[in-house]
Enzyme design. Structure first.
Site, PDB file in Angstrom:
ATOM      1  N   ASP A  35     -29.478 -10.167 -13.414  1.00  0.00           N
ATOM      2  CA  ASP A  35     -29.505  -8.795 -12.917  1.00  0.00           C
ATOM      3  C   ASP A  35     -30.913  -8.221 -12.973  1.00  0.00           C
ATOM      4  O   ASP A  35     -31.345  -7.511 -12.072  1.00  0.00           O
ATOM      5  CB  ASP A  35     -28.573  -7.903 -13.757  1.00  0.00           C
ATOM      6  CG  ASP A  35     -27.116  -8.224 -13.483  1.00  0.00           C
ATOM      7  OD1 ASP A  35     -26.856  -9.096 -12.626  1.00  0.00           O
ATOM      8  OD2 ASP A  35     -26.255  -7.618 -14.144  1.00  0.00           O
ATOM      9  N   ASP A  39     -33.052  -6.669 -10.003  1.00  0.00           N
ATOM     10  CA  ASP A  39     -33.550  -5.294 -10.052  1.00  0.00           C
ATOM     11  C   ASP A  39     -35.045  -5.241  -9.757  1.00  0.00           C
ATOM     12  O   ASP A  39     -35.526  -4.335  -9.086  1.00  0.00           O
ATOM     13  CB  ASP A  39     -33.290  -4.668 -11.427  1.00  0.00           C
ATOM     14  CG  ASP A  39     -31.812  -4.416 -11.633  1.00  0.00           C
ATOM     15  OD1 ASP A  39     -31.061  -4.468 -10.634  1.00  0.00           O
ATOM     16  OD2 ASP A  39     -31.402  -4.181 -12.785  1.00  0.00           O
ATOM     17  N   LEU A  85       1.524  -5.436  11.836  1.00  0.00           N
ATOM     18  CA  LEU A  85       2.286  -6.685  11.715  1.00  0.00           C
ATOM     19  C   LEU A  85       3.759  -6.362  11.540  1.00  0.00           C
ATOM     20  O   LEU A  85       4.111  -5.358  10.924  1.00  0.00           O
ATOM     21  CB  LEU A  85       1.823  -7.464  10.478  1.00  0.00           C
ATOM     22  CG  LEU A  85       0.438  -8.096  10.499  1.00  0.00           C
ATOM     23  CD1 LEU A  85       0.062  -8.582   9.112  1.00  0.00           C
ATOM     24  CD2 LEU A  85       0.411  -9.259  11.481  1.00  0.00           C
ATOM     25  N   GLU A 116      -2.177 -16.440   4.505  1.00  0.00           N
ATOM     26  CA  GLU A 116      -3.212 -15.611   3.859  1.00  0.00           C
ATOM     27  C   GLU A 116      -2.578 -14.602   2.917  1.00  0.00           C
ATOM     28  O   GLU A 116      -1.456 -14.162   3.170  1.00  0.00           O
ATOM     29  CB  GLU A 116      -3.982 -14.820   4.937  1.00  0.00           C
ATOM     30  CG  GLU A 116      -4.536 -15.687   6.040  1.00  0.00           C
ATOM     31  CD  GLU A 116      -5.266 -14.870   7.108  1.00  0.00           C
ATOM     32  OE1 GLU A 116      -5.261 -13.632   7.036  1.00  0.00           O
ATOM     33  OE2 GLU A 116      -5.855 -15.502   8.005  1.00  0.00           O
ATOM     34  N   LYS A 118      -1.795 -10.977   1.710  1.00  0.00           N
ATOM     35  CA  LYS A 118      -1.815  -9.686   2.404  1.00  0.00           C
ATOM     36  C   LYS A 118      -2.379  -8.665   1.426  1.00  0.00           C
ATOM     37  O   LYS A 118      -1.687  -8.183   0.528  1.00  0.00           O
ATOM     38  CB  LYS A 118      -0.411  -9.302   2.864  1.00  0.00           C
ATOM     39  CG  LYS A 118      -0.405  -8.040   3.719  1.00  0.00           C
ATOM     40  CD  LYS A 118       0.941  -7.870   4.392  1.00  0.00           C
ATOM     41  CE  LYS A 118       0.945  -6.751   5.412  1.00  0.00           C
ATOM     42  NZ  LYS A 118       0.595  -5.440   4.865  1.00  0.00           N
ATOM     43  N   ARG A 139      -9.029   2.005  10.828  1.00  0.00           N
ATOM     44  CA  ARG A 139      -8.051   1.658  11.851  1.00  0.00           C
ATOM     45  C   ARG A 139      -7.547   2.900  12.582  1.00  0.00           C
ATOM     46  O   ARG A 139      -7.321   2.867  13.787  1.00  0.00           O
ATOM     47  CB  ARG A 139      -6.888   0.926  11.182  1.00  0.00           C
ATOM     48  CG  ARG A 139      -5.756   0.600  12.115  1.00  0.00           C
ATOM     49  CD  ARG A 139      -4.750  -0.306  11.429  1.00  0.00           C
ATOM     50  NE  ARG A 139      -3.669  -0.640  12.327  1.00  0.00           N
ATOM     51  CZ  ARG A 139      -2.578   0.094  12.495  1.00  0.00           C
ATOM     52  NH1 ARG A 139      -2.426   1.199  11.794  1.00  0.00           N
ATOM     53  NH2 ARG A 139      -1.641  -0.273  13.327  1.00  0.00           N
ATOM     54  N   GLU A 177      -9.994  -6.129   5.317  1.00  0.00           N
ATOM     55  CA  GLU A 177      -9.411  -5.158   4.410  1.00  0.00           C
ATOM     56  C   GLU A 177     -10.429  -4.744   3.349  1.00  0.00           C
ATOM     57  O   GLU A 177     -11.026  -5.597   2.698  1.00  0.00           O
ATOM     58  CB  GLU A 177      -8.213  -5.851   3.729  1.00  0.00           C
ATOM     59  CG  GLU A 177      -7.087  -4.970   3.375  1.00  0.00           C
ATOM     60  CD  GLU A 177      -6.261  -4.514   4.578  1.00  0.00           C
ATOM     61  OE1 GLU A 177      -6.560  -4.907   5.721  1.00  0.00           O
ATOM     62  OE2 GLU A 177      -5.333  -3.728   4.349  1.00  0.00           O
ATOM     63  N   CYS A 415       4.151  10.552 -39.327  1.00  0.00           N
ATOM     64  CA  CYS A 415       3.811  10.907 -40.711  1.00  0.00           C
ATOM     65  C   CYS A 415       3.780  12.422 -40.927  1.00  0.00           C
ATOM     66  O   CYS A 415       3.515  12.886 -42.029  1.00  0.00           O
ATOM     67  CB  CYS A 415       2.469  10.294 -41.107  1.00  0.00           C
ATOM     68  SG  CYS A 415       1.068  11.062 -40.280  1.00  0.00           S
ATOM     69  N   CYS A 436      -0.959   7.459 -42.301  1.00  0.00           N
ATOM     70  CA  CYS A 436       0.076   7.406 -41.260  1.00  0.00           C
ATOM     71  C   CYS A 436       0.519   5.951 -41.087  1.00  0.00           C
ATOM     72  O   CYS A 436      -0.289   5.090 -40.727  1.00  0.00           O
ATOM     73  CB  CYS A 436      -0.489   7.945 -39.947  1.00  0.00           C
ATOM     74  SG  CYS A 436       0.651   7.764 -38.565  1.00  0.00           S
TER      75      CYS A 436
HETATM   76  S1  IVH Z   1      -3.740  -9.524  10.352  1.00  0.00           S
HETATM   77  C1  IVH Z   1      -3.088  -8.534  14.582  1.00  0.00           C
HETATM   78  N1  IVH Z   1      -4.143 -10.430   7.930  1.00  0.00           N
HETATM   79  O1  IVH Z   1      -1.842  -5.448   6.898  1.00  0.00           O
HETATM   80  C2  IVH Z   1      -3.121  -8.875  13.165  1.00  0.00           C
HETATM   81  N2  IVH Z   1      -3.616  -8.133   8.205  1.00  0.00           N
HETATM   82  O2  IVH Z   1       0.695  -4.511   7.883  1.00  0.00           O
HETATM   83  C3  IVH Z   1      -3.266  -7.697  12.293  1.00  0.00           C
HETATM   84  N3  IVH Z   1      -3.568  -6.862   6.125  1.00  0.00           N
HETATM   85  O3  IVH Z   1      -3.205  -3.455   9.439  1.00  0.00           O
HETATM   86  C4  IVH Z   1      -3.629  -7.896  10.936  1.00  0.00           C
HETATM   87  N4  IVH Z   1      -4.086  -8.516   4.798  1.00  0.00           N
HETATM   88  O4  IVH Z   1      -4.665  -3.914   7.403  1.00  0.00           O
HETATM   89  C5  IVH Z   1      -3.842  -9.368   8.679  1.00  0.00           C
HETATM   90  N5  IVH Z   1      -4.544 -11.339   5.827  1.00  0.00           N
HETATM   91  C6  IVH Z   1      -4.247 -10.286   6.597  1.00  0.00           C
HETATM   92  C7  IVH Z   1      -4.034  -9.017   6.040  1.00  0.00           C
HETATM   93  C8  IVH Z   1      -3.711  -7.950   6.888  1.00  0.00           C
HETATM   94  C9  IVH Z   1      -3.808  -7.217   4.876  1.00  0.00           C
HETATM   95  C10 IVH Z   1      -3.197  -5.499   6.562  1.00  0.00           C
HETATM   96  C11 IVH Z   1      -3.949  -5.038   7.791  1.00  0.00           C
HETATM   97  C12 IVH Z   1      -2.885  -4.646   8.775  1.00  0.00           C
HETATM   98  C13 IVH Z   1      -1.692  -4.484   7.907  1.00  0.00           C
HETATM   99  C14 IVH Z   1      -0.421  -4.724   8.680  1.00  0.00           C
END
Ligand code: IVH
Length: 693
Positions: A35, A39, A85, A116, A118, A139, A177, A415, A436
């Site tokens: 670090d 810096d 989704l 992936e 979520k 978004r 995200e 106590c 206590c």
């Molecule tokens: S794909 C067209 N992948 O979940 C595909 N979304 O419920 C759209 N999210 O608005 C998204 N992890 O903000 C995708 N691995 C991931 C994600 C992901 C989180 C969020 C994203 C989306 C929301 C939909």
């Protein structure tokens, strides 16, 4: 002109170097310099830019933070809509999704998917033009978002410039995200709570709230991260034909992509991925609300297209929520080691993220009042990771008539000593000290705990039993225990009694730092205890220290100094300390144990990977100690890794180290090598020189 004298050249050089280190630190989680070295580079760049303001560019690392506050967020249209989704909640629904896709594609063979995590955060669109970040937007409603470039730029893992030399499209919009890690969230809320400020209900709200700050300097102070999971608009030409390969391309361009993403075969591969990740959900450093499956082939994705607001080629599989509604049956008050009175809600049992929750903390009475929690209320309860479940909020519309308010305590419920609230403090405390029984219990538990005297087998239940049955009255009594006194206790066999006595005996040989920590003096955590031991070298010197002496110790401020002095001036504490020493608690002289010099440490020049959690120190402490010995701390295991230090709950890095035959150290071996108690290491195991023990 050389770069040393040409500020323009030097500035360019510094920016490239800093970007490289930002990438290593934030994206690869594998810093390559300390670090302080970082810096120094940053300061040099800053100084040059102050001297030559005409050379400042928007993409300079110095421009990440500190943009001026804005008046309002500007609306920006998305070139391609940011979609949502569809959700699935069980295996059958995922199977139906797979069937649907196969039908549209006319495919009878298994499809390849990318699975992936979520992430539960805030979706962002990030636009790069010729590799330079030009715009970040939320978004919004999917068609129009809000521009938050200045705020988003403060997130360290979002590169301002894509890695040079890589073949990125001239126009590239990535989507992903923004999120707050659980640790960052807890730290942020703890601090806010201690200052009586607003706390966030969950990491997602914290991330959203942080990005919605008009003043980006506030956003900069929040621990936010980012992970890319897809693509928006781009210039065609250089992007790969599968989603998985595109994610690899993103990584090459310096963008952060989750390490948990896998390519899987067919629906079974998808379901297995979800099961495996669910097992580790509690150990992930961030919150996820499920997984996402995406058809890997871009050609297939194009053929599948979209239905209204969601793609047909992807679906979310949602895990059980980490927040649920239930009812408050009563509110108890717990007394902590330092006397803090914590209100705890007893709840109608409820399943939260796969675990039955019956108690949830309300943190402190100020928070209880702020949330206005009453007995009988319906409340929302949250648990995530290893964090203690907490009451998030009351559903006021559901408040039953006669819901009972909880009064502020004027006396300790255990106590009966007066409860006190020191000026300016949020916490109400029991003033009874070790009189206590509750504080005493917590003090003994702390004394015996792994980071303190490390008495193996002396867990919370046994401590309660020993005190309740009058077998001990203070910590020194532990060393007076004999086997016959233990045998009548519940579930105490001959062997376990003997083991306990042995463990207690063994714990007598300790270090001054551990001993100081185990005394449980307020504000004296492990680091402070270590600093005190190093500074004063003997207990006598510390006990005789003045306020000035104490405040001269690194990391000791006036509050800690006052607590330390008070503790050692108190006659009963002096007596316990003396008793402990008379009963054989001892430690080697600090002066005789110099830290190993660089040249003698087995870590010097080696790459070390830390995995799992250590009980003796935090990961960043371990990193600092290793770096001080000339080691490089890395985030991933390879054949070139010198050592893997495997703490509790070590995961895939340990497995990888085993398969590559890399030397693995458990915590004990690691501590021994760090302290210089042993220096000999074989590649397959570590050897401890017996003469040193
Ligand atoms: S794909 C067209 N992948 O979940 C595909 N979304 O419920 C759209 N999210 O608005 C998204 N992890 O903000 C995708 N691995 C991931 C994600 C992901 C989180 C969020 C994203 C989306 C929301 C939909």
């Amino acid at each position: 002109m050389t770069s040393a004298t040409d500020p323009n050249k030097r500035i360019t050089q510094l920016r490239t170097t800093i970007r490289k280190h930002d990438h290593a630190y934030y994206v690869l989680d594998n810093p390559t310099i300390s670090d302080s070295e970082y810096d120094a580079l940053f300061k040099e760049l800053n100084a040059l830019e102050v001297a030559h303001p005409e050379l400042i560019t928007k993409d300079s690392p110095t421009q990440r933070v500190g943009g001026a506050p804005i008046d309002a967020f500007v609306k920006v249209p998305h070139e391609l809509p940011m979609l949502s989704l569809d959700n699935t909640f069980d295996d059958q629904e995922v199977e139906a999704f797979d069937q649907r896709i196969k039908k549209v594609l006319g495919s009878h063979s298994e499809l390849e998917y990318v699975a992936e995590p979520k992430l539960d955060g805030i979706a962002l669109s990030i636009l790069y033009q010729d590799g330079v970040l030009v715009r970040i937007a939320t978004r919004g409603d999917g068609r129009t978002g809000e521009e938050i470039t200045a705020q988003g730029k403060t997130i360290g893992s979002i590169p301002q410039v894509l890695l040079a030399g890589s073949n990125y499209p001239p126009l590239l919009e990535v989507r992903g995200e923004a999120f707050m890690t659980l640790e960052g969230f807890q730290r942020f809320n703890d601090e806010a709570r201690a200052n009586g400020e607003k706390v966030f209900a969950n990491p997602r709200n914290a991330a959203a709230g942080s990005l919605r700050q008009l003043d980006p300097r506030i956003t900069a102070k929040r621990p936010l991260s980012f992970s890319v999971h897809g693509l928006g608009a781009f210039t065609p030409g250089s992007l790969a034909d599968t989603h998985a390969e595109r994610l690899e391309q993103f990584k090459h361009w310096g963008l952060p992509v989750s390490a948990e993403i896998r390519t899987v075969q067919g629906v079974q591969g998808c379901l297995e991925y979800a099961r495996q990740l669910a097992l580790r959900r509690d150990q992930l450093p961030y919150e996820i609300d499920g997984v996402v499956y995406k058809v890997n082939s871009m050609a297939f994705q194009e053929r599948l297209g979209f239905v209204s607001r969601a793609p047909r080629w992807a679906v979310a599989y949602k895990y059980p929520a980490s927040e649920q509604l239930t009812r408050v049956l009563s509110v108890d008050v717990q007394v902590g080691r330092t006397g803090a009175l914590t209100p705890v809600a007893r709840l109608e049992p409820v399943m939260v993220a796969g675990v039955t929750v019956t108690n949830a903390t309300l943190h402190n009475f100020q928070e209880l009042q702020r949330k206005d929690v009453r007995i009988g209320d319906q409340v929302s309860v949250r648990r995530a990771g290893d964090v203690i479940p907490e009451v998030v909020r009351v559903v006021f519309d559901e408040r039953p008539e006669g819901a009972t308010q909880i009064p502020l305590p004027s006396r300790c419920p255990i106590c009966d000593s007066p409860a006190i609230q020191p000026e300016g403090e949020v916490i109400i405390r029991c003033s009874g000290g070790l009189v206590c029984p509750s504080q005493l219990k917590e003090a003994v538990k702390h004394f015996a705990s792994r980071r303190a005297m490390n008495i193996d087998g002396l867990g919370d239940k046994l401590v309660n039993l020993l005190l309740d049955k009058g077998k001990i009255r203070d910590i020194a009594d532990l060393y007076r225990l004999e086997k016959p006194a233990l045998l009548p206790l519940e579930r105490m066999g001959d062997k376990s009694a003997e083991n306990l006595i042995n463990a207690i005996r063994k714990s007598r040989q300790t270090t001054l730092a551990r001993f100081l920590f185990s005394l449980g003096i307020r504000e004296v955590g492990q680091t402070t205890a270590r600093n005190l031991a190093r500074h004063f070298k003997s207990l006598e010197a510390l006990m005789a220290a003045s306020m000035e002496d104490l405040e001269g110790t690194p990391d000791v401020g006036p509050v800690a100094a006052t607590n330390i002095r008070r503790f050692f001036l108190e006659e009963s504490n002096r007596k316990v300390v003396q008793d402990l020493r008379n009963l054989g608690v001892q430690w080697p002289d600090v002066a005789e144990q110099p830290p190993p010099s660089e040249s003698t440490s087995p870590f010097t020049g080696k790459t070390v990977v830390l995995t799992g959690s250590l009980t003796n120190m935090t990961r960043s402490e371990a990193r600092a100690r290793l770096e001080a010995l000339g080691a490089k701390v890395s985030g991933s295991v390879s054949k070139r890794t010198g050592f893997v230090v495997a703490g509790e709950k070590a995961g895939s890095k340990l497995t990888k180290a085993e398969s590559l035959g890399v030397a693995i150290l458990d915590e004990e071996a690691f501590m021994a090598l760090l302290s210089g108690r042993t220096t000999e290491v074989r590649s397959d195991s570590i050897q401890i020189q017996p003469s040193l023990f």
